[in-house]
Design an enzyme around this catalytic site. Structure first.
Site, PDB file in Angstrom:
ATOM      1  N   PHE A 123       0.847  -1.188   0.000  1.00  0.00           N
ATOM      2  CA  PHE A 123       0.000   0.000   0.000  1.00  0.00           C
ATOM      3  C   PHE A 123       0.883   1.238   0.000  1.00  0.00           C
ATOM      4  O   PHE A 123       1.778   1.376   0.835  1.00  0.00           O
ATOM      5  CB  PHE A 123      -0.937   0.041   1.218  1.00  0.00           C
ATOM      6  CG  PHE A 123      -1.865   1.222   1.180  1.00  0.00           C
ATOM      7  CD1 PHE A 123      -3.016   1.212   0.395  1.00  0.00           C
ATOM      8  CD2 PHE A 123      -1.573   2.377   1.890  1.00  0.00           C
ATOM      9  CE1 PHE A 123      -3.855   2.311   0.324  1.00  0.00           C
ATOM     10  CE2 PHE A 123      -2.407   3.498   1.826  1.00  0.00           C
ATOM     11  CZ  PHE A 123      -3.542   3.459   1.056  1.00  0.00           C
ATOM     12  N   ASP A 210       9.207   2.667   1.649  1.00  0.00           N
ATOM     13  CA  ASP A 210       8.020   3.350   2.131  1.00  0.00           C
ATOM     14  C   ASP A 210       7.919   3.065   3.624  1.00  0.00           C
ATOM     15  O   ASP A 210       7.419   2.019   4.033  1.00  0.00           O
ATOM     16  CB  ASP A 210       6.781   2.854   1.378  1.00  0.00           C
ATOM     17  CG  ASP A 210       5.510   3.549   1.864  1.00  0.00           C
ATOM     18  OD1 ASP A 210       5.565   4.209   2.920  1.00  0.00           O
ATOM     19  OD2 ASP A 210       4.461   3.408   1.188  1.00  0.00           O
ATOM     20  N   LYS A 239       2.654   9.529   8.384  1.00  0.00           N
ATOM     21  CA  LYS A 239       1.877   9.099   9.563  1.00  0.00           C
ATOM     22  C   LYS A 239       2.387   9.596  10.933  1.00  0.00           C
ATOM     23  O   LYS A 239       1.892  10.596  11.417  1.00  0.00           O
ATOM     24  CB  LYS A 239       1.731   7.577   9.550  1.00  0.00           C
ATOM     25  CG  LYS A 239       0.837   7.105   8.403  1.00  0.00           C
ATOM     26  CD  LYS A 239       0.173   5.777   8.671  1.00  0.00           C
ATOM     27  CE  LYS A 239      -0.977   5.541   7.705  1.00  0.00           C
ATOM     28  NZ  LYS A 239      -0.611   4.808   6.499  1.00  0.00           N
TER      29      LYS A 239
HETATM   30  C1  LIG Z   1      -0.906   5.148   5.079  1.00  0.00           C
HETATM   31  C2  LIG Z   1       0.152   4.776   4.128  1.00  0.00           C
HETATM   32  C3  LIG Z   1       0.385   5.534   2.970  1.00  0.00           C
HETATM   33  C4  LIG Z   1      -0.495   6.701   2.562  1.00  0.00           C
HETATM   34  O1  LIG Z   1      -0.407   7.762   3.451  1.00  0.00           O
HETATM   35  P1  LIG Z   1      -1.467   8.987   3.340  1.00  0.00           P
HETATM   36  O2  LIG Z   1      -0.970   9.965   4.347  1.00  0.00           O
HETATM   37  O3  LIG Z   1      -2.817   8.409   3.665  1.00  0.00           O
HETATM   38  O4  LIG Z   1      -1.411   9.479   1.951  1.00  0.00           O
HETATM   39  C5  LIG Z   1       1.441   5.178   2.158  1.00  0.00           C
HETATM   40  N1  LIG Z   1       2.227   4.127   2.458  1.00  0.00           N
HETATM   41  C6  LIG Z   1       2.043   3.377   3.565  1.00  0.00           C
HETATM   42  C7  LIG Z   1       2.958   2.229   3.858  1.00  0.00           C
HETATM   43  C8  LIG Z   1       0.984   3.662   4.430  1.00  0.00           C
HETATM   44  O5  LIG Z   1       0.772   2.899   5.498  1.00  0.00           O
END
Ligand SMILES: *Cc1c(COP(=O)(O)O)cnc(C)c1O
Length: 387
Positions: A123, A210, A239
């Protein structure tokens, strides 16, 4: 717009790991706004930093120098052992920056159609490029045409990457989560990131992590990669970085740090003084309160407690995790558990249909963690017995 299937509860106030709703009912928060509120709710130091900055200066523009942004960039680069930082407002934006950086890196090497290797079950966000990079059809369906330039492989599978390396000369980067969050707390083999680092080095690819969910202490170290001995070329954060205040960051090291030139990328709000003050206060509190170590300890404590209480329970596939990123995989869809827990005053999450996910605030103490275990284990056992 009708974009969320919301639970029937509204919280009005919080303190530490606790939240209160409009009726005054108290809840133990084991989700932390989905890995966001690392410092818990109403942390005095964070509140103070935001108030003080709001009374001084909220926003100017990236047309001008921003000392708070320089402070934060320097701090993040130091903590990560990386060189340069671009600041934005969300995880998707941090990944967009990484994707653009990788493409420009490719074009600079005369690769006209650069490709990025991404993973199944990953994700990366909800913008067009990041939902394309995401390995979940539910996130993509209905939004075709998707963005070109991504090649997908199974997570934790080095062989399929080696195969791609043999015939695809357009690859410029690998984008990967050190632990997959939305994908169900998927933890790769210990040597996975080291292998990816080696492959990237031998082909001149960028290793882009990420760490939007894993970063800022969540897995028991400031960044998850710090448990592997490698350093990425590019890293996305968001986050937990502002502990609730929206901010994202894309870090880069070495050759990757020199790719963007003035005019290549930007953001109106990104790195404004208020967001930077929130992130600086967060990083200071994580350090002062030793929250990385605490996340490792409390995470292990919760996993041990759940493993112990759920031992031998038919339907429990696995209890796993890294620090305060914890998953309990069941053998069936278990979304209903969220409402059952909520009724009892416990906030949990379910992801990938059948994985109970816990992402507690980093400030969670042992007695509070014990309460999570003591509430959650019987709920899971009752749920599995009933169906
Ligand atoms: C939540 C998340 C995102 C997206 O972050 P947003 O602030 O909602 O755009 C991207 N990568 C990972 C691994 C995430 O957990």
């Amino acid at each position: 717009m009708n974009t969320y299937a919301r639970l029937p509860v509204a919280f009005t106030r919080g303190e530490g790991v606790w939240l209160w709703d409009e009726q005054g009912k108290r809840y133990l928060d084991a989700v932390a706004g989905v890995a966001v509120n690392g410092l818990g709710h109403a942390h005095p130091k964070l509140a103070q930093a935001i108030c003080a900055q709001a009374k001084t200066l909220i926003h100017t523009s990236n047309l001008y120098q921003i000392p708070k942004q320089e402070q934060l960039g320097t701090k993040l680069a130091q903590l990560a052992g990386m060189d340069k930082v671009f600041l934005c407002n969300s995880g998707a934006e941090a990944n967009e920056a990484a994707i653009k950086l990788a493409r420009l890196y490719g074009h600079n090497k005369s690769i006209d159609s650069p490709a990025i290797i991404v993973m199944e079950k990953s994700f990366h966000g909800r913008t067009m490029a990041t939902l394309t990079a995401t390995g979940n059809r539910k996130v993509q369906a209905g939004f075709e045409p998707l963005v070109s330039g991504f090649v997908r492989v199974p997570y934790n599978d080095i062989a399929s990457i080696n195969q791609i390396a043999e015939h695809n000369k357009n690859v410029v980067a690998i984008l990967v989560e050190p632990v997959q969050g939305e994908g169900g707390i998927q933890i790769p083999l210990p040597a996975y990131l080291q292998e990816l680092r080696r492959i990237c080095d031998s082909h001149g690819w960028l290793l882009m992590l990420d760490e939007v969910q894993t970063g800022i202490g969540r897995t028991g170290s400031m960044f998850a990669f710090q448990q592997t001995g490698i350093v990425p070329d590019v890293m996305a954060l968001a986050k937990g970085l502002g502990s609730g205040f929206p901010i994202g960051a894309c870090l880069a090291k070495g050759i990757a740090a020199e790719v963007f030139k003035p005019g290549n990328h930007g953001s109106t709000f990104g790195g404004n003084p208020l967001a930077c003050a929130a992130a600086l206060a967060t990083l200071e509190a994580v350090d002062e309160q030793n929250l990385c170590k605490q996340a490792a300890e409390i995470g292990a404590f919760i996993r041990d407690g759940l493993s112990h209480q759920l031992a031998g329970t038919a339907g429990v596939v696995q209890v796993r995790g890294a620090g305060l990123m914890i998953g309990v995989e069941l053998d069936r869809p278990c979304g209903d558990l969220v409402k059952l827990a909520l009724a009892q005053g416990l906030i949990i999450n379910v992801t990938a249909d059948s994985v109970v996910r816990l992402l507690p605030p980093l400030v969670m103490k042992r007695d509070e963690a014990q309460q999570v275990v003591d509430m959650l284990a019987p709920l899971i056992m009752d749920f599995l017995a009933r169906k």
